[in-house]
Design an enzyme around this catalytic site. Sequence first.
Site, PDB file in Angstrom:
ATOM      1  N   ARG A  35      -9.223  -8.825 -16.612  1.00 62.74           N
ATOM      2  CA  ARG A  35      -8.684  -9.608 -16.740  1.00 62.74           C
ATOM      3  C   ARG A  35      -9.440 -10.226 -15.586  1.00 62.74           C
ATOM      4  NH1 ARG A  35      -2.794  -9.744 -13.939  1.00 62.74           N
ATOM      5  NH2 ARG A  35      -3.275  -9.028 -12.137  1.00 62.74           N
ATOM      6  N   ARG A  44      -6.372  -5.788 -13.249  1.00 65.17           N
ATOM      7  CA  ARG A  44      -6.415  -6.176 -12.107  1.00 65.17           C
ATOM      8  C   ARG A  44      -7.489  -6.941 -10.760  1.00 65.17           C
ATOM      9  NH1 ARG A  44      -0.530  -3.897 -11.695  1.00 65.17           N
ATOM     10  NH2 ARG A  44       0.738  -5.631 -12.505  1.00 65.17           N
ATOM     11  N   ASN A  57       5.819  -9.585 -16.731  1.00 65.96           N
ATOM     12  CA  ASN A  57       6.471  -9.675 -14.990  1.00 65.96           C
ATOM     13  C   ASN A  57       6.257 -11.012 -14.635  1.00 65.96           C
ATOM     14  OD1 ASN A  57       5.834  -7.246 -14.844  1.00 65.96           O
ATOM     15  ND2 ASN A  57       4.021  -7.120 -13.847  1.00 65.96           N
ATOM     16  N   ASP A  58       5.258 -12.292 -15.285  1.00 64.81           N
ATOM     17  CA  ASP A  58       5.151 -13.577 -15.440  1.00 64.81           C
ATOM     18  C   ASP A  58       6.422 -14.103 -16.048  1.00 64.81           C
ATOM     19  OD1 ASP A  58       3.583 -14.226 -13.167  1.00 64.81           O
ATOM     20  OD2 ASP A  58       2.286 -13.557 -13.846  1.00 64.81           O
ATOM     21  N   GLU A 107       1.986 -15.630 -21.200  1.00 70.03           N
ATOM     22  CA  GLU A 107       2.581 -15.289 -19.400  1.00 70.03           C
ATOM     23  C   GLU A 107       3.828 -16.745 -19.187  1.00 70.03           C
ATOM     24  OE1 GLU A 107       0.974 -12.928 -16.300  1.00 70.03           O
ATOM     25  OE2 GLU A 107      -0.955 -14.106 -16.777  1.00 70.03           O
ATOM     26  N   ARG A 163       9.300 -13.602  -9.340  1.00 74.05           N
ATOM     27  CA  ARG A 163       9.621 -12.220  -9.271  1.00 74.05           C
ATOM     28  C   ARG A 163       9.447 -11.513  -8.280  1.00 74.05           C
ATOM     29  NH1 ARG A 163       3.384 -11.657 -12.175  1.00 74.05           N
ATOM     30  NH2 ARG A 163       3.629  -9.715 -10.348  1.00 74.05           N
ATOM     31  N   CYS A 186       1.914  -5.500 -20.852  1.00 77.52           N
ATOM     32  CA  CYS A 186       0.967  -4.784 -19.475  1.00 77.52           C
ATOM     33  C   CYS A 186       1.459  -5.162 -18.327  1.00 77.52           C
ATOM     34  CB  CYS A 186      -0.543  -4.839 -19.896  1.00 77.52           C
ATOM     35  SG  CYS A 186      -0.906  -7.608 -19.520  1.00 77.52           S
ATOM     36  N   HIS A 192       0.390  -1.073   0.373  1.00 80.89           N
ATOM     37  CA  HIS A 192       0.057   0.688  -0.092  1.00 80.89           C
ATOM     38  C   HIS A 192       0.708   0.937  -0.097  1.00 80.89           C
ATOM     39  CE1 HIS A 192      -3.380  -2.655   1.265  1.00 80.89           C
ATOM     40  NE2 HIS A 192      -2.669  -3.046   1.930  1.00 80.89           N
TER      41      HIS A 192
HETATM   42  C1  PEP Z   1       2.311  -9.477 -16.196  1.00 80.46           C
HETATM   43  O1  PEP Z   1       2.490 -10.455 -15.148  1.00 80.46           O
HETATM   44  O2  PEP Z   1       3.113  -9.622 -16.782  1.00 80.46           O
HETATM   45  C2  PEP Z   1       1.259  -8.834 -15.610  1.00 80.46           C
HETATM   46  C3  PEP Z   1       0.520  -7.560 -16.205  1.00 80.46           C
HETATM   47  O3  PEP Z   1      -0.038  -9.749 -14.383  1.00 80.46           O
HETATM   48  P1  PEP Z   1       0.105  -9.448 -12.843  1.00 80.46           P
HETATM   49  O4  PEP Z   1       1.764  -8.151 -12.425  1.00 80.46           O
HETATM   50  O5  PEP Z   1      -1.309  -9.446 -12.497  1.00 80.46           O
HETATM   51  O6  PEP Z   1       0.868 -11.056 -12.477  1.00 80.46           O
HETATM   52 MG    MG Z   2       1.222 -11.855 -14.681  1.00 82.68          MG
END
Ligand code: PEP
Ligand code: MG
Length: 590
Positions: free
Chosen positions: A334, A298, A456-457, A433, A467, A504, A191
């Site tokens: 999503r 999200r 990210n994933d 992902e 991560r 994203c 937060h």
């Molecule tokens: C990602 O994995 O890049 C993504 C945008 O989803 P999250 O970060 O919510 O897993």
């Molecule tokens: Mg993700």
Amino acid sequence: MARAVLHGIVVSTGIAIGKGFFVNKNPESARHELVPLDRIESEAARLQDAVDTVAAEFAEARARLPGDLRRHADVLTSHLLICTDPRLGGEALRRVREQRMNAEWALEESVARIADIFNALSSPYIRDRIEDVRLVTDRLFQRLSGACAPHPTGGERGILLAHDLTPTDVVDLPIERIAAFAVAQGGGTSHTGLLARSLHIPAVIGVFGLRKEIFDGDLLIVDGLKGKLLVDPSEAELAAYSDLREQYAIYRKRVAAYAVHPAETEDGVQVSVLANVESAAEAEGVLSAGGEGVGLVRTEFGYITRSSLPGEEDLYEEYAGLAAALAPRKVTFRTLDVGGDKVFSRGKVSEEANPALGLRGIRYCVRHQDIFRTQLRAILRAGAHGNVSMMFPLISGLSELRLAKSILNEAKQELDDADVPFDPHIPVGIMIELPSAVFMADALAREVDFFSIGTNDLIQYTLGADRGNRHVAHLYQPLHPSIVRAIKQVVDMAHKTGISVCVCGEMASDPYCLPILLGMPVDELSLAPQSIPAIKHLIRRSHARQSRKLLDQALFASTANAINNMVRQAVHSAFPEDVGFFVSQLGVNR
Ligand code: PEP
Ligand code: MG
């Protein structure tokens, strides 16, 4: 030279100079005592009193939340729910009565059990919610010890220092007196970042040595560009940072002035820049930041901030509100990306040895179809109020996609049968992902309307580096050749089939990744609203042709270092005046 320089992760950018003051110091380890039999009831009463008082504080803080922090009301509600949850206080009371533990010890035990449950979950967003339990517990510990929150001294704005931070800590204080946050704990989704960004002040989290190196009243510089904290700085450092603070303010103003204009490269290629959001409350912020729509909602936040599963009407209202507020701009929902049923039910927890490889994302939804269908119907209905798309997270291949789509078709049929208005033609996409989705991108592209690359994933699963694990952070390389090649393959396959590609993940907001992504070329970028003005500014000063050349070179490189050096050189020569104001996850600017 400063007495000490501490390092952390920037979650809100800027420079601040001021005296540090601590709130909610991490309680020393709890006292462990066996309570004498004749004192058990008074110990239980002491614990109950702390729970009641802290719960009342959360309720009061929520009622006093100023207008610009309204969106944090949900967080305070969830803290109130945690505080009064029988698994925390109730369990602790049981331990006092049955095991004769003192209140602090009993609380510590309850939290440890809850932490075990959360740690078994795969979604980092859900795992981070254990922070909330800890924040609530820290407050209970404080209450048990009789401590109360200190305030900054003198009339100056101070640097708020904390082991961790809750919205309650902030509303306890005069907000205009806080110049920055520096926090010892906090994952990337904590937060602190949300709060600091709402308040437009810098924040650095995960600061190692905060408690050891800093005392109340120390003069500090918070470098919320490079993620540094200078303790007791020299005159020369103070002068240099005052200057940088001014320059940064001018830069931000200049960049923000054009935020709402489209982003087109010098050689005429337009790129859509969209926002990542977590709730409908962010719609206004998206527009003022220059977001041309939302590329990623999200949706899991709408679940974890409630004490029970949201119903179709709750979700529909929230989603339709967001779609209507941003219409005719597009909003991409999503579907739920969580790691396990324990988040919603108060019942049994299904432990998984490898949660990140377990029942998460779309796998969870097709297993729990009642939850999935409820959400699908809400999104379809929201489609009647704006320009709505939906996408499925963590798709591994065609069969999984087909199954998800068949459930979606059934949800449409249910709405149709009930004569409920909805958009039957909602575009449906998937998040790329997993490496398996990269390899199957050609086949997947033929069955969806768009791709959205969750870098990210994708980085985590391609490089096998968690991560959120700092021990392998050096392996988590956004510009590893395998990642660059994977994205290229996905973009090529999508474009060959005639569908669009959005990025994203965090790569979309990293200035050093920008030329590589423009070179692909990706059609859309979706990022945190706060980063939109700067990325649009850089796109306007980029050349698509040069970016393509740089990408071609990167595709021949065989190490992440080689690509990092390449982009570093390119970016530093393309945007020499901007580089000092960058925050990069590559760390090449540090
Ligand atoms: C990602 O994995 O890049 C993504 C945008 O989803 P999250 O970060 O919510 O897993
Ligand atoms: Mg993700």
